[in-house]
Motif scaffolding. Structure first.
Motif, PDB file in Angstrom:
ATOM      1  N   ARG A 112       0.809  -1.220   0.000  1.00 45.30           N
ATOM      2  CA  ARG A 112       0.000   0.000   0.000  1.00 45.30           C
ATOM      3  C   ARG A 112       0.841   1.269   0.000  1.00 45.30           C
ATOM      4  N   SER A 113       1.979   1.240   0.687  1.00 49.36           N
ATOM      5  CA  SER A 113       2.761   2.459   0.842  1.00 49.36           C
ATOM      6  C   SER A 113       3.855   2.609  -0.204  1.00 49.36           C
ATOM      7  N   CYS A 114       4.477   1.493  -0.588  1.00 51.55           N
ATOM      8  CA  CYS A 114       5.627   1.563  -1.497  1.00 51.55           C
ATOM      9  C   CYS A 114       5.267   1.149  -2.916  1.00 51.55           C
ATOM     10  N   LEU A 115       4.706  -0.048  -3.074  1.00 49.08           N
ATOM     11  CA  LEU A 115       4.461  -0.555  -4.420  1.00 49.08           C
ATOM     12  C   LEU A 115       3.444   0.305  -5.163  1.00 49.08           C
ATOM     13  N   SER A 116       2.485   0.861  -4.455  1.00 48.15           N
ATOM     14  CA  SER A 116       1.507   1.726  -5.102  1.00 48.15           C
ATOM     15  C   SER A 116       2.162   2.985  -5.667  1.00 48.15           C
ATOM     16  N   ARG A 117       3.339   3.369  -5.133  1.00 48.93           N
ATOM     17  CA  ARG A 117       4.063   4.524  -5.640  1.00 48.93           C
ATOM     18  C   ARG A 117       5.086   4.153  -6.710  1.00 48.93           C
ATOM     19  N   LYS A 136       5.802 -17.845  -3.508  1.00 46.80           N
ATOM     20  CA  LYS A 136       4.390 -18.087  -3.820  1.00 46.80           C
ATOM     21  C   LYS A 136       3.764 -19.127  -2.906  1.00 46.80           C
ATOM     22  N   ASN A 137       4.433 -20.245  -2.722  1.00 42.77           N
ATOM     23  CA  ASN A 137       3.863 -21.299  -1.890  1.00 42.77           C
ATOM     24  C   ASN A 137       3.686 -20.841  -0.452  1.00 42.77           C
ATOM     25  N   LYS A 138       4.683 -20.156   0.071  1.00 40.77           N
ATOM     26  CA  LYS A 138       4.599 -19.675   1.449  1.00 40.77           C
ATOM     27  C   LYS A 138       3.492 -18.640   1.599  1.00 40.77           C
ATOM     28  N   LEU A 139       3.370 -17.759   0.628  1.00 39.92           N
ATOM     29  CA  LEU A 139       2.328 -16.734   0.698  1.00 39.92           C
ATOM     30  C   LEU A 139       0.942 -17.350   0.609  1.00 39.92           C
ATOM     31  N   LEU A 140       0.765 -18.341  -0.279  1.00 39.40           N
ATOM     32  CA  LEU A 140      -0.552 -18.952  -0.452  1.00 39.40           C
ATOM     33  C   LEU A 140      -0.965 -19.758   0.773  1.00 39.40           C
ATOM     34  N   ILE A 141       0.007 -20.337   1.457  1.00 35.88           N
ATOM     35  CA  ILE A 141      -0.321 -21.140   2.642  1.00 35.88           C
ATOM     36  C   ILE A 141      -0.534 -20.259   3.866  1.00 35.88           C
ATOM     37  N   THR A 142       0.374 -19.303   4.069  1.00 35.27           N
ATOM     38  CA  THR A 142       0.332 -18.482   5.287  1.00 35.27           C
ATOM     39  C   THR A 142      -0.575 -17.270   5.135  1.00 35.27           C
ATOM     40  N   PHE A 143      -0.565 -16.643   3.964  1.00 35.75           N
ATOM     41  CA  PHE A 143      -1.375 -15.441   3.729  1.00 35.75           C
ATOM     42  C   PHE A 143      -2.195 -15.636   2.445  1.00 35.75           C
ATOM     43  N   PRO A 144      -3.182 -16.517   2.464  1.00 37.06           N
ATOM     44  CA  PRO A 144      -3.877 -16.887   1.210  1.00 37.06           C
ATOM     45  C   PRO A 144      -4.653 -15.751   0.564  1.00 37.06           C
ATOM     46  N   ASN A 145      -4.989 -14.717   1.318  1.00 35.19           N
ATOM     47  CA  ASN A 145      -5.800 -13.634   0.758  1.00 35.19           C
ATOM     48  C   ASN A 145      -4.973 -12.454   0.256  1.00 35.19           C
ATOM     49  N   LEU A 146      -3.664 -12.512   0.424  1.00 33.44           N
ATOM     50  CA  LEU A 146      -2.832 -11.351   0.090  1.00 33.44           C
ATOM     51  C   LEU A 146      -2.822 -11.078  -1.414  1.00 33.44           C
ATOM     52  N   LEU A 147      -2.429 -12.057  -2.208  1.00 32.69           N
ATOM     53  CA  LEU A 147      -2.335 -11.842  -3.651  1.00 32.69           C
ATOM     54  C   LEU A 147      -3.701 -11.585  -4.290  1.00 32.69           C
ATOM     55  N   PRO A 148      -4.750 -12.350  -3.951  1.00 30.06           N
ATOM     56  CA  PRO A 148      -6.061 -12.021  -4.523  1.00 30.06           C
ATOM     57  C   PRO A 148      -6.547 -10.623  -4.143  1.00 30.06           C
ATOM     58  N   GLN A 149      -6.164 -10.143  -2.966  1.00 24.21           N
ATOM     59  CA  GLN A 149      -6.615  -8.821  -2.543  1.00 24.21           C
ATOM     60  C   GLN A 149      -5.990  -7.712  -3.376  1.00 24.21           C
ATOM     61  N   PHE A 150      -4.717  -7.880  -3.759  1.00 21.60           N
ATOM     62  CA  PHE A 150      -3.989  -6.815  -4.436  1.00 21.60           C
ATOM     63  C   PHE A 150      -3.727  -7.125  -5.910  1.00 21.60           C
ATOM     64  N   PHE A 151      -4.547  -7.990  -6.508  1.00 21.47           N
ATOM     65  CA  PHE A 151      -4.297  -8.314  -7.909  1.00 21.47           C
ATOM     66  C   PHE A 151      -4.425  -7.103  -8.836  1.00 21.47           C
ATOM     67  N   PRO A 152      -5.308  -6.084  -8.551  1.00 24.04           N
ATOM     68  CA  PRO A 152      -5.340  -4.927  -9.460  1.00 24.04           C
ATOM     69  C   PRO A 152      -4.009  -4.190  -9.547  1.00 24.04           C
ATOM     70  N   LEU A 153      -3.305  -4.064  -8.428  1.00 31.56           N
ATOM     71  CA  LEU A 153      -2.011  -3.391  -8.448  1.00 31.56           C
ATOM     72  C   LEU A 153      -0.971  -4.213  -9.199  1.00 31.56           C
ATOM     73  N   ILE A 154      -1.016  -5.543  -9.038  1.00 27.05           N
ATOM     74  CA  ILE A 154      -0.072  -6.406  -9.756  1.00 27.05           C
ATOM     75  C   ILE A 154      -0.355  -6.358 -11.249  1.00 27.05           C
TER      76      ILE A 154
END
Length: 569
Positions: A112-117, A136-154
C-alpha cells in the motif's frame, strides 16, 4: 577475528547505523551499500549451523527498525525504496517463526505504501514479481488472501511495464486466483488496454508515475471548479467549450470519473459492473480510435489475449462449476464490449468462445442452469456480427449436449422453443442482422445471405439433436424441418440439410449414433458419426437411406434389403 566475522560485523554495523538515523528527508534507500548489506546478512542467517538462530535474533531488531524508517521516508525520499523493502521482507518471511514476527502487516504496508508509488519503476516491478514467485507457496499457505486482494495493483505494474514482465506475471497468476478474485479478475484482464490508456492519461496530466500514488487522484474537485469559474469570468468561455488547440487528453477520461478510479484501483473490492455505454468509456474508446497507439498499448494488446489463455486454463483446471456458471454470463456480455482494435477483438472473442464451449463440455449441466441467458442471447442474434457468432456457438452447445442431458427435459423444452422461434423468424425474414434497406450493395447482401444460411444450418442441427436426445420433441422437430425443406430459401444447402435430417430422424439406428449424445448415457457410449451395424436389427425401421446420406437425389439406386448387410445371428 576471522574475515567472515569481520564482514558480518561490518554489514550489521551498516544496517544498525542506518536504522538509528533519524533524518527522514535522507531516506535509507539513498545509501547504495545498504541493500547489499541486507542481502549479505540474510545469506549469513541462512547457514545451517548452531549460531544461525543467534545471528537472526541479532539482525532482526535492526532490520525491523530499518523497515519502519524506510516506510516513514517514502513521501519525502527521492530514491526508490522498493528493492530495500523487498530484501527486508524476504528476511521476515524466512525467519518470521524464529523471531515471532508476523509478516502480514509488513507485506500490506509495503504494497500500500511503497508498491503503489513505485509500480511504474521497471526494476521494482520485476523484483516484486520475482519476490512473489519465489515465495508463492509460502504466501498462499500463510497469507492466502494477500495476492487475490492486491491483484489490481499487480496487473497495473504488469500492464505498464509491458512484454518483459509477461513471463514473470504468468508464473504468479495462479496465486492471484481465489474464490473471491476469480470473477473480478476476468474483466480486469479484459480491460488491460483501457488501463494502459488511463495510466498514460495520468502520466500526461500529472507527470511521471514513478513515486506518485495514483490514489491521490481522489482529491477534492474544488480547485478545478474554481479554475473553471475564473476562466469563464475572464474569458467568457468555459474550459469544455474550447476547441482548436485543445489536446486529445481532454477528450479522454476525467480524473474524477468513478470509472477512471475503478480502473486505477489497487485493491480488489469485488465485482463491479463497468458500464460500457457511459460517457467516460465512450470517450476512451473514441479517443483510442482517433489517436495513434503508443508502443505500450501495442504491447498490451498482444499480451492480454495470452493472459486470458492462462486465466481460462486455470479456470477449467481449478474453478468449481458454480464459479464457471457465474462467469459465463459475464463472458456473454463482454463479447461485444471490447477495446476497439481489430486484431485484439478477434483474438479475445475467439478465446471467449473456445472457453465457453470447453466449460459446457466439462459440465453440460451448466446449460440448464444458464437457460435464461442462453435464451436471451439467442434472441439477440440479429444485433451484431459478434452476437450472431455467440448465438451460433450456443446453438451448437445446446444441440451437442442435449440441453443438459436426459434429466433436464423442462430446460430442453424451453431451449427447443427458443430455437424454434429463432428458426421461424429467419424463415419469415430474408436477411440476418440489423434490418437492412433494399438499397444495400451486393457484397453486403451476399454476406447477409451467407450469415443467414449459416445460422439456419446451426439452428436446424440443434433442433434435430435436441429431438434425438429427447424423443418427445420429435413431432415438433419434424414439423420445423418440413417447413425449412419446403421454404423458398435462396440457399439450397439449407433445405437439403433439412431433408437429410428428416430422413435421419426416421432411422433411429443411424440418427442416434450420428446426432445423439457423445457422452455415456444410460450405460451406453455413443460415438458420433459411427453407426453400430450390429444394432440395426432391433433399432432400424426401414432400409438404410444411402441415397440421403450420400446427398443423392431421386429414389434409392440399390436393390438390396437391410438383411443383406446386417450380420446374421
Amino acid at each position: 577475528m576471522s574475515a567472515e566475522e569481520g564482514d558480518w560485523n561490518f554489514y550489521l554495523r551498516t544496517v544498525s547505523n542506518s536504522a538509528r538515523d533519524s533524518n527522514i528527508t535522507n531516506g535509507p534507500a539513498s545509501d547504495p551499500s545498504l541493500l547489499h548489506a541486507v542481502k549479505k546478512l540474510c545469506e549469513f542467517c541462512k547457514r545451517e549451523d548452531k549460531t544461525s538462530d543467534d545471528l537472526v535474533a541479532r539482525v532482526y531488531p535492526h532490520l525491523n527498525k530499518l523497515f519502519q524508517r524506510s516506510v516513514a521516508s517514502l513521501s519525502q525520499s527521492n530514491s526508490s525504496n522498493g528493492l530495500l523493502l523487498l530484501g527486508i521482507l524476504q528476511f521476515f518471511l524466512d525467519f518470521g517463526e524464529v523471531v515471532l514476527h508476523d509478516a502480514d502487516p509488513s507485506l500490506h504496508t509495503f504494497i500500500r505504501s511503497c508498491l503503489s508509488r513505485e509500480f511504474a519503476d521497471p526494476i521494482v516491478a520485476a523484483a516484486t514479481l520475482d519476490f512473489l514467485y519465489v515465495n508463492k507457496n509460502k504466501l498462499l499457505i500463510t497469507f492466502p488472501n494477500l495476492l487475490p486482494q492486491f491483484f489490481p495493483l499487480i496487473l497495473k505494474l504488469t500492464a505498464w511495464n509491458g512484454g518483459k514482465l509477461e513471463k514473470p506475471f504468468l508464473k504468479v497468476l495462479p496465486g492471484l486466483v481465489s474464490p473471491g478474485s476469480f470473477l473480478p479478475l476476468f474483466p480486469s484482464l479484459m480491460d488491460l488496454p483501457i488501463l494502459v490508456v488511463a495510466l498514460e492519461k495520468v502520466e500526461r496530466s500529472s507527470g511521471s508515475l514513478v513515486g506518485n500514488n495514483i490514489a491521490s487522484i481522489q482529491k477534492s474537485k474544488a480547485p478545478e471548479m474554481l479554475l473553471a469559474l475564473m476562466d469563464e469570468a475572464y474569458t467568457g468561455t468555459t474550459i469544455g467549450e474550447r476547441g482548436g488547440d485543445e489536446s486529445e487528453e481532454s477528450s479522454t477520461i476525467n480524473v474524477a470519473d468513478p470509472l477512471f478510479l475503478e480502473l486505477l484501483k489497487d485493491e480488489n473490492d469485488g465485482l463491479v459492473e463497468r458500464h460500457w455505454t457511459s460517457p467516460g468509456i465512450a470517450a476512451v474508446l473514441q479517443a483510442a480510435k482517433n489517436s495513434p497507439q503508443s508502443d505500450r498499448l501495442k504491447q498490451i494488446l498482444k499480451i492480454a489475449p495470452r493472459l486470458l489463455d492462462a486465466y481460462f486454463t486455470i479456470a477449467l483446471r481449478d474453478a468449481n462449476s458454480s464459479l464457471i456458471c457465474a462467469l459465463i454470463p459475464i463472458l456473454m456480455t463482454r463479447i461485444s464490449a471490447l477495446f476497439p482494435d481489430q486484431n485484439y477483438m478477434y483474438e479475445v472473442r475467439r478465446r471467449l468462445l473456445e472457453f465457453m464451449l470447453a466449460a459446457f463440455h466439462r459440465s453440460p449441466d451448466l446449460i440448464p442452469l444458464l437457460k435464461k441467458p442462453i435464451i436471451d442471447r439467442l434472441g439477440n442474434a440479429y444485433d451484431s456480427t459478434e452476437k450472431t457468432e455467440l448465438a451460433l456457438q450456443l446453438c451448437w452447445a445446446v444441440g451437442e449436449y442435449g440441453g443438459g442431458g436426459p434429466t433436464h427435459k423442462d430446460a430442453a423444452r424451453e431451449l427447443f422453443e427458443s430455437l424454434e422461434l429463432l428458426l421461424y423468424e429467419n424463415l419469415s425474414s430474408s436477411r440476418l442482422g440489423l434490418r437492412q434497406e433494399a438499397a444495400v450493395d451486393s457484397n453486403r447482401k451476399s454476406f447477409s445471405k451467407s450469415s443467414q444460411s449459416r445460422l439456419l444450418c446451426f439452428v436446424i442441427t440443434a433442433i434435430t439433436k435436441l429431438a434425438t436426445h429427447h424423443r418427445e420433441l420429435l413431432p415438433r422437430a419434424r414439423v420445423a424441418l418440413i417447413k425449412v425443406a419446403r421454404s423458398r430459401i435462396s440457399d439450397s444447402k439449407v433445405s437439403k440439410r433439412a431433408q437429410v435430417y428428416l430422413g435421419l430422424i426416421d432411422e433411429p439406428g443411424i440418427c442416434l449414433p450420428v446426432l445423439g449424445p457423445s457422452r455415456p448415457s444410460h450405460g451406453f457410449v455413443h460415438y458420433p458419426g459411427t453407426v453400430n451395424w450390429n444394432e440395426g436389427g432391433n433399432k432400424m425401421v426401414a432400409h438404410i437411406p444411402f441415397y440421403i446420406l450420400g446427398e443423392q437425389e431421386g429414389p434409392p439406386f440399390h436393390d438390396f434389403s437391410l438383411s443383406d448387410v446386417l450380420p446374421r445371428r
